[in-house]
Write a protein that holds these residues in place. Structure first.
Motif, PDB file in Angstrom:
ATOM      1  N   ASN A 229       0.828  -1.206   0.000  1.00 30.87           N
ATOM      2  CA  ASN A 229       0.000   0.000   0.000  1.00 30.87           C
ATOM      3  C   ASN A 229       0.863   1.258   0.000  1.00 30.87           C
ATOM      4  O   ASN A 229       1.780   1.377   0.810  1.00 30.87           O
ATOM      5  N   LYS A 384      -6.983   1.747   2.054  1.00 25.75           N
ATOM      6  CA  LYS A 384      -6.037   2.851   2.296  1.00 25.75           C
ATOM      7  C   LYS A 384      -6.762   4.134   2.645  1.00 25.75           C
ATOM      8  O   LYS A 384      -6.386   4.841   3.585  1.00 25.75           O
ATOM      9  N   GLN A 389      -2.805   3.470   5.029  1.00 28.55           N
ATOM     10  CA  GLN A 389      -2.002   2.564   4.226  1.00 28.55           C
ATOM     11  C   GLN A 389      -1.325   1.464   5.041  1.00 28.55           C
ATOM     12  O   GLN A 389      -0.789   0.510   4.482  1.00 28.55           O
TER      13      GLN A 389
END
Length: 548
Positions: A229, A384, A389
């Protein structure tokens, strides 16, 4: 800057598992053997990380089929590009490798942000360079007329005797290169899966059995694609991260960037090894929860570089593998000083990952399955924006049809006219520290397991399912008639089954709940996943998970 493109197409153009394995290995040669040979020829040494101030070449990063290097002179950079791309043409026909050399700058006094800008500019030159010359497909003209390769559809380069066919068959140059790379690729797979202690011959035997199982015997095969992420944003802001630590020079920037990139590589590789090892261990009662082929889980990591992972595996282990890999990767990244430690020092969020799992029949075109897995990964990345994230999530789909599937169409088919979604995906994996808007409510991995447990629970006396197949089918049909019909059928069932039906509920005596005004249900997800997950015992709800 040297990079490969179309990697997934190159690996999965064929449904032959041996070709898939060989193709993935050919891509790794870019940053491994071919780079070493080019450095030796250009500089007289394979040394990668000597400082550019006293050495012609310093490798900044080299992974996932890509290389970023500093060179003393543009001519040195052009020679590196030339040697590596020529090696690709000779040893990996059909692989698209391209390189560019950025503008020259004065190194003395160069700052971290200036070097970061230069790297971005050079990377931006790659698409133009790739588009300026013919693609790999044009290297194999079909005129004059040539026999077609039975695997790739490209013009045949030679006729070979197949082990699975009585007659010889035509094979293209890319197909033969992938097959020829297969034995060497097994060494890499054995290392990635933690099999080095078995000995080369035994590791090769086991892996060959796994390859043949996935190619010829497995009923359901899955593609698991996992991706870190926010990695793009981290690299874009990396100069600011380094400068926040008080390191402002180009040398310090290169050192931190290389350490961070290597740290992410190490976390992904170690997470894979740990999950594979865990899947081979028996449970507390001496039973093995996952099916093993020649003592190994039926999975093949075909892409493992940076934060990217693409695995082909038996459908029965795909979902638990994805959940365990995400959990391990996030934990290792958090504990790694070069990754989580660096981000914490710079007061940034940690690094999580998301995964997409496409479960298909064995003969389904694998390039389409890979595309679906990548779309599912993008869907999972909604975590996210909702949670940050540093959180993980996964989305999955079990494809029962044979047509090429697009995720947008598949999700449209499970969305009612009033906007109600009959799927709750993505599912959050790991702890949820903050969720002010209730985005993860009822859509955690444990929620999915709880619903599956309710669907598969058996009576202790006679061993029959508490919720019969006919009752489950009736509930499923009710979902497509709208929330009113579905909840009416559920309440009738709950009145008969009592607490055994509670774990199917969303909120109150309903199968649904709302997130940001949109109604969701997890029943259909649980039904689709039932055959592809272990059947856990009843899991008690925490106070936060109790229906409203």
């Amino acid at each position: 800057m040297i990079a490969t493109s179309g990697n997934q197409r190159f690996i999965f153009a064929s449904n032959k598992r041996r070709e898939n394995v060989g193709a993935s290995h050919l891509i790794t040669r870019v940053e491994e053997r071919w780079l070493d040979e080019a450095l030796l020829a250009v500089t007289g040494s394979e040394e990668r990380h000597r400082s550019i101030t006293g050495h012609p070449v310093e490798i900044v990063t080299a992974n996932a089929g890509g290389i970023t290097a500093l060179v003393r002179e543009p001519e040195i950079g052009r020679e590196l590009v030339t040697r590596i791309t020529l090696q690709a043409l000779r040893e990996a026909p059909g692989l698209d490798v391209c390189g560019v050399v950025g503008e020259a700058v004065e190194w003395d006094g160069l700052g971290a942000s200036a070097l970061a800008k230069l790297i971005r500019q050079t990377r931006g030159m790659l698409p133009a360079a790739q588009m300026s010359r013919p693609g790999p497909q044009l290297r194999f003209p079909g005129v004059p007329i040539a026999a077609r390769c039975l695997s790739s559809g490209l013009p045949a380069a030679q006729i070979v005797q197949s082990t699975s066919r009585e007659r010889p068959e035509p094979r293209s140059a890319p197909s033969m290169a992938k097959l020829n790379a297969f034995p060497e690729a097994l060494d890499r797979l054995a290392d990635e899966m933690g099999m080095s202690g078995l000995g080369k011959q035994e590791a090769h035997r086991r892996l060959a059995r796994v390859v043949d199982w996935l190619n010829n015997k497995a009923e359901w095969v899955a593609v698991v694609h996992a991706d870190g992420n926010g990695m793009g944003r981290v690299f874009q802001e990396f100069s600011a991260i380094v400068e926040k630590l008080g390191h402002t020079t180009a040398e310090e920037y290169v050192r931190h960037l290389r350490d961070f990139s290597q740290g992410v590589d190490d976390c992904a590789a170690e997470a894979l090894r740990r999950v594979v090892a865990a899947m081979k261990k028996p449970d507390g009662e001496g039973r093995r929860p996952f099916r093993l082929i020649a003592g190994e889980p039926a999975l093949l990591p075909l892409v493992l570089g940076g934060d990217d992972l693409t695995v082909v595996c038996d459908g029965s282990i795909a979902l638990p593998f994805a959940e365990q890999y995400l959990t391990e990767f996030a934990r290792l990244a958090r504990e790694n000083k070069r990754v989580g430690g660096l981000l914490r020092q710079a007061e940034r969020q940690g690094l999580g990952a998301c995964a997409g799992v496409a479960i298909v029949k064995r003969h389904y075109p694998f390039h389409s399955a890979v595309g679906l897995a990548e779309e599912l990964t993008k869907e999972a990345k909604a975590v996210k924006g909702a949670l940050g994230q540093d959180h993980c999530a996964l989305s999955f789909h079990v494809l029962y049809e044979s047509a090429v599937a697009e995720l947008s169409r598949l999700r449209e088919e499970t969305t009612l006219p009033d906007g109600t979604r009959l799927t709750a995906q993505p599912y959050v994996v790991g702890d949820v520290t903050k969720d002010p808007h209730g985005w993860a409510r009822h859509r955690h991995w444990n929620d999915l397991l709880r619903r599956i447990a309710a669907l598969t629970r058996t009576d202790e006396e006679d061993g029959r399912r508490v919720l019969s197949g006919a009752q489950a089918h009736d509930l499923r049909g009710g979902l497509f008639h709208g929330r009113g019909v579905a909840d009416a059928r559920y309440r009738l069932l709950a009145d008969r089954l009592g607490r055994d039906a509670d774990d199917l509920a969303g909120e109150g005596r309903s199968l649904f709940w709302k997130v940001e005004g949109q109604a969701l249900t997890g029943l259909l997800d649980a039904m689709n996943a039932t055959g592809f997950l272990p059947r856990p015992e009843r899991t008690e709800r925490t106070e936060q998970e109790q229906p409203a």
